[in-house]
Motif scaffolding. Structure first.
Motif, PDB file in Angstrom:
ATOM      1  N   ARG A 161       0.847  -1.188   0.000  1.00 34.16           N
ATOM      2  CA  ARG A 161       0.000   0.000   0.000  1.00 34.16           C
ATOM      3  C   ARG A 161       0.879   1.234   0.000  1.00 34.16           C
ATOM      4  NH1 ARG A 161      -3.552   0.405   5.020  1.00 34.16           N
ATOM      5  NH2 ARG A 161      -1.477   0.502   5.885  1.00 34.16           N
ATOM      6  N   LYS A 162       0.341   2.320  -0.510  1.00 38.61           N
ATOM      7  CA  LYS A 162       1.034   3.585  -0.432  1.00 38.61           C
ATOM      8  C   LYS A 162       0.883   4.112   0.991  1.00 38.61           C
ATOM      9  CE  LYS A 162       0.358   4.866  -5.227  1.00 38.61           C
ATOM     10  NZ  LYS A 162      -0.201   5.867  -6.134  1.00 38.61           N
ATOM     11  N   ALA A 163       1.966   4.588   1.570  1.00 32.08           N
ATOM     12  CA  ALA A 163       1.953   5.048   2.954  1.00 32.08           C
ATOM     13  C   ALA A 163       1.119   6.310   3.130  1.00 32.08           C
ATOM     14  CB  ALA A 163       3.380   5.292   3.424  1.00 32.08           C
ATOM     15  N   ASN A 164       0.942   7.090   2.081  1.00 31.76           N
ATOM     16  CA  ASN A 164       0.212   8.348   2.211  1.00 31.76           C
ATOM     17  C   ASN A 164      -1.261   8.240   1.811  1.00 31.76           C
ATOM     18  OD1 ASN A 164       0.747   8.069  -0.538  1.00 31.76           O
ATOM     19  ND2 ASN A 164       0.866  10.272  -0.855  1.00 31.76           N
ATOM     20  N   VAL A 165      -1.766   7.037   1.605  1.00 29.67           N
ATOM     21  CA  VAL A 165      -3.182   6.842   1.261  1.00 29.67           C
ATOM     22  C   VAL A 165      -3.845   6.076   2.399  1.00 29.67           C
ATOM     23  CG1 VAL A 165      -4.813   5.837  -0.380  1.00 29.67           C
ATOM     24  CG2 VAL A 165      -2.698   6.848  -1.206  1.00 29.67           C
ATOM     25  N   LEU A 166      -4.906   6.679   2.951  1.00 30.06           N
ATOM     26  CA  LEU A 166      -5.646   6.084   4.061  1.00 30.06           C
ATOM     27  C   LEU A 166      -7.080   5.818   3.634  1.00 30.06           C
ATOM     28  CD1 LEU A 166      -4.581   8.678   6.797  1.00 30.06           C
ATOM     29  CD2 LEU A 166      -3.499   6.471   6.323  1.00 30.06           C
ATOM     30  N   ALA A 167      -7.693   4.841   4.247  1.00 30.80           N
ATOM     31  CA  ALA A 167      -9.112   4.579   4.042  1.00 30.80           C
ATOM     32  C   ALA A 167      -9.708   4.258   5.399  1.00 30.80           C
ATOM     33  CB  ALA A 167      -9.329   3.421   3.073  1.00 30.80           C
ATOM     34  N   GLY A 168     -10.876   4.830   5.662  1.00 30.09           N
ATOM     35  CA  GLY A 168     -11.512   4.581   6.942  1.00 30.09           C
ATOM     36  C   GLY A 168     -12.811   5.346   7.066  1.00 30.09           C
ATOM     37  N   ARG A 169     -13.292   5.479   8.311  1.00 30.50           N
ATOM     38  CA  ARG A 169     -14.565   6.166   8.585  1.00 30.50           C
ATOM     39  C   ARG A 169     -14.309   7.478   9.315  1.00 30.50           C
ATOM     40  NH1 ARG A 169     -18.740   3.023   7.235  1.00 30.50           N
ATOM     41  NH2 ARG A 169     -18.462   0.789   7.238  1.00 30.50           N
ATOM     42  N   VAL A 218     -20.331  12.099  10.033  1.00 32.86           N
ATOM     43  CA  VAL A 218     -19.743  11.039  10.856  1.00 32.86           C
ATOM     44  C   VAL A 218     -20.232   9.689  10.323  1.00 32.86           C
ATOM     45  CG1 VAL A 218     -19.703  10.035  13.168  1.00 32.86           C
ATOM     46  CG2 VAL A 218     -19.534  12.506  12.898  1.00 32.86           C
ATOM     47  N   GLY A 219     -19.305   8.749  10.181  1.00 35.57           N
ATOM     48  CA  GLY A 219     -19.634   7.419   9.675  1.00 35.57           C
ATOM     49  C   GLY A 219     -19.396   7.252   8.188  1.00 35.57           C
ATOM     50  N   THR A 220     -19.117   8.337   7.470  1.00 35.83           N
ATOM     51  CA  THR A 220     -18.855   8.255   6.036  1.00 35.83           C
ATOM     52  C   THR A 220     -17.526   7.541   5.801  1.00 35.83           C
ATOM     53  OG1 THR A 220     -19.994  10.360   5.685  1.00 35.83           O
ATOM     54  CG2 THR A 220     -18.553   9.606   3.914  1.00 35.83           C
ATOM     55  N   THR A 221     -17.513   6.593   4.880  1.00 34.52           N
ATOM     56  CA  THR A 221     -16.275   5.910   4.518  1.00 34.52           C
ATOM     57  C   THR A 221     -15.585   6.725   3.441  1.00 34.52           C
ATOM     58  OG1 THR A 221     -17.250   3.761   5.038  1.00 34.52           O
ATOM     59  CG2 THR A 221     -15.267   3.752   3.684  1.00 34.52           C
ATOM     60  N   VAL A 222     -14.301   7.019   3.660  1.00 31.11           N
ATOM     61  CA  VAL A 222     -13.552   7.868   2.734  1.00 31.11           C
ATOM     62  C   VAL A 222     -12.192   7.273   2.425  1.00 31.11           C
ATOM     63  CG1 VAL A 222     -14.677  10.029   3.432  1.00 31.11           C
ATOM     64  CG2 VAL A 222     -12.619   9.261   4.629  1.00 31.11           C
ATOM     65  N   ARG A 223     -11.633   7.750   1.332  1.00 30.14           N
ATOM     66  CA  ARG A 223     -10.242   7.455   0.961  1.00 30.14           C
ATOM     67  C   ARG A 223      -9.532   8.801   0.931  1.00 30.14           C
ATOM     68  NH1 ARG A 223      -7.781   4.311  -4.286  1.00 30.14           N
ATOM     69  NH2 ARG A 223      -5.668   5.064  -3.956  1.00 30.14           N
ATOM     70  N   VAL A 224      -8.416   8.890   1.648  1.00 31.35           N
ATOM     71  CA  VAL A 224      -7.734  10.163   1.819  1.00 31.35           C
ATOM     72  C   VAL A 224      -6.263  10.025   1.444  1.00 31.35           C
ATOM     73  CG1 VAL A 224      -7.221  12.028   3.438  1.00 31.35           C
ATOM     74  CG2 VAL A 224      -9.234  10.608   3.803  1.00 31.35           C
ATOM     75  N   ALA A 246      -2.211  15.004  10.128  1.00 28.48           N
ATOM     76  CA  ALA A 246      -1.863  14.963   8.711  1.00 28.48           C
ATOM     77  C   ALA A 246      -2.670  16.015   7.982  1.00 28.48           C
ATOM     78  CB  ALA A 246      -2.134  13.582   8.127  1.00 28.48           C
ATOM     79  N   THR A 247      -2.170  16.457   6.838  1.00 28.78           N
ATOM     80  CA  THR A 247      -2.868  17.410   5.988  1.00 28.78           C
ATOM     81  C   THR A 247      -3.527  16.651   4.844  1.00 28.78           C
ATOM     82  OG1 THR A 247      -1.297  19.159   6.513  1.00 28.78           O
ATOM     83  CG2 THR A 247      -2.580  19.434   4.503  1.00 28.78           C
ATOM     84  N   ILE A 248      -4.767  16.992   4.541  1.00 29.07           N
ATOM     85  CA  ILE A 248      -5.498  16.336   3.446  1.00 29.07           C
ATOM     86  C   ILE A 248      -5.031  16.904   2.114  1.00 29.07           C
ATOM     87  CG2 ILE A 248      -7.755  15.913   2.413  1.00 29.07           C
ATOM     88  CD1 ILE A 248      -8.967  16.275   5.230  1.00 29.07           C
ATOM     89  N   VAL A 249      -4.607  16.032   1.206  1.00 28.55           N
ATOM     90  CA  VAL A 249      -4.287  16.416  -0.162  1.00 28.55           C
ATOM     91  C   VAL A 249      -5.536  16.221  -1.010  1.00 28.55           C
ATOM     92  CG1 VAL A 249      -2.828  15.944  -2.167  1.00 28.55           C
ATOM     93  CG2 VAL A 249      -1.849  15.826   0.140  1.00 28.55           C
ATOM     94  N   THR A 250      -6.127  15.014  -0.948  1.00 32.43           N
ATOM     95  CA  THR A 250      -7.412  14.722  -1.598  1.00 32.43           C
ATOM     96  C   THR A 250      -8.238  13.856  -0.658  1.00 32.43           C
ATOM     97  OG1 THR A 250      -6.635  12.717  -2.697  1.00 32.43           O
ATOM     98  CG2 THR A 250      -6.427  14.768  -3.939  1.00 32.43           C
ATOM     99  N   ILE A 251      -9.539  13.985  -0.785  1.00 38.38           N
ATOM    100  CA  ILE A 251     -10.452  13.140   0.006  1.00 38.38           C
ATOM    101  C   ILE A 251     -11.647  12.829  -0.859  1.00 38.38           C
ATOM    102  CG2 ILE A 251     -11.543  15.146   1.075  1.00 38.38           C
ATOM    103  CD1 ILE A 251     -11.933  13.369   3.623  1.00 38.38           C
ATOM    104  N   SER A 252     -12.122  11.582  -0.823  1.00 40.65           N
ATOM    105  CA  SER A 252     -13.303  11.199  -1.607  1.00 40.65           C
ATOM    106  C   SER A 252     -14.091  10.139  -0.861  1.00 40.65           C
ATOM    107  CB  SER A 252     -12.898  10.681  -2.993  1.00 40.65           C
ATOM    108  OG  SER A 252     -12.055   9.562  -2.860  1.00 40.65           O
ATOM    109  N   ARG A 253     -15.398  10.177  -1.061  1.00 39.63           N
ATOM    110  CA  ARG A 253     -16.288   9.169  -0.471  1.00 39.63           C
ATOM    111  C   ARG A 253     -16.088   7.849  -1.179  1.00 39.63           C
ATOM    112  NH1 ARG A 253     -18.944  13.891  -0.208  1.00 39.63           N
ATOM    113  NH2 ARG A 253     -20.067  14.380   1.716  1.00 39.63           N
ATOM    114  N   VAL A 254     -16.205   6.763  -0.414  1.00 36.67           N
ATOM    115  CA  VAL A 254     -16.120   5.418  -0.971  1.00 36.67           C
ATOM    116  C   VAL A 254     -17.512   4.821  -0.887  1.00 36.67           C
ATOM    117  CG1 VAL A 254     -15.106   3.126  -0.739  1.00 36.67           C
ATOM    118  CG2 VAL A 254     -13.731   5.155  -0.259  1.00 36.67           C
ATOM    119  N   ALA A 255     -18.014   4.315  -1.990  1.00 37.07           N
ATOM    120  CA  ALA A 255     -19.362   3.763  -2.024  1.00 37.07           C
ATOM    121  C   ALA A 255     -19.458   2.446  -1.320  1.00 37.07           C
ATOM    122  CB  ALA A 255     -19.828   3.593  -3.459  1.00 37.07           C
TER     123      ALA A 255
END
Length: 132
Positions: free
Chosen positions: A60-68, A100-106, A123-132
């Motif tokens: 995985r890329k260290a700078n990409v997170l996924a969670g709620r 709150v509770g939205t699943t995102v990829r950051v 951490a600073t957000i570069v991009t953030i998007s909702r995950v379906a």
């Protein structure tokens, strides 16, 4: 069984019939009806593994997170918890509203030391998007 035959009853390679068909030029054709000749060398095979892999095979890329999202709203501060339980304090002005509770990829960058967004790894957000 004849010495010229294999156990299957098919003549061995060294016992080929002497009356082989010839082409108009007098030489023996190398393959029937335009098919490429088969290679006589055995195909390579892989050896069995000596053990389990030493490193993850799905890097995985260290700078990409996924969670709620745990602390949401219109920002600029958000809270995020990943599936493995790690908590992050994210900062990103103008990134939108996340409930709150939205699943995102950051995708994150280095934290801005002048901002405190609460508990968690900053951490600073570069991009953030909702995950379906």
């Amino acid at each position: 069984m004849s010495a010229e035959q294999t156990p299957s009853g098919i003549p061995a390679d060294d016992a080929a019939p002497s009356a082989a068909p010839t082409s108009p030029g007098g030489s023996t054709p190398s393959s029937p009806a335009g098919r490429p000749a088969r290679a006589r060398t055995p195909l390579p095979t892989l050896r069995p593994p000596t053990g389990p892999p030493r490193h993850p095979t799905d890097a995985r890329k260290a700078n990409v997170l996924a969670g709620r999202i745990t602390r949401g709203g219109t920002g600029p501060c958000y809270g995020l918890v990943t599936d493995d339980g790690r908590q992050y304090a994210l900062h990103g002005p103008g990134m939108g509203s996340f409930a709150v509770g939205t699943t995102v990829r950051v995708t994150v960058g280095p934290a801005d030391q002048t901002v405190d967004c609460g508990p968690g790894t900053p951490a600073t957000i570069v991009t953030i998007s909702r995950v379906a």
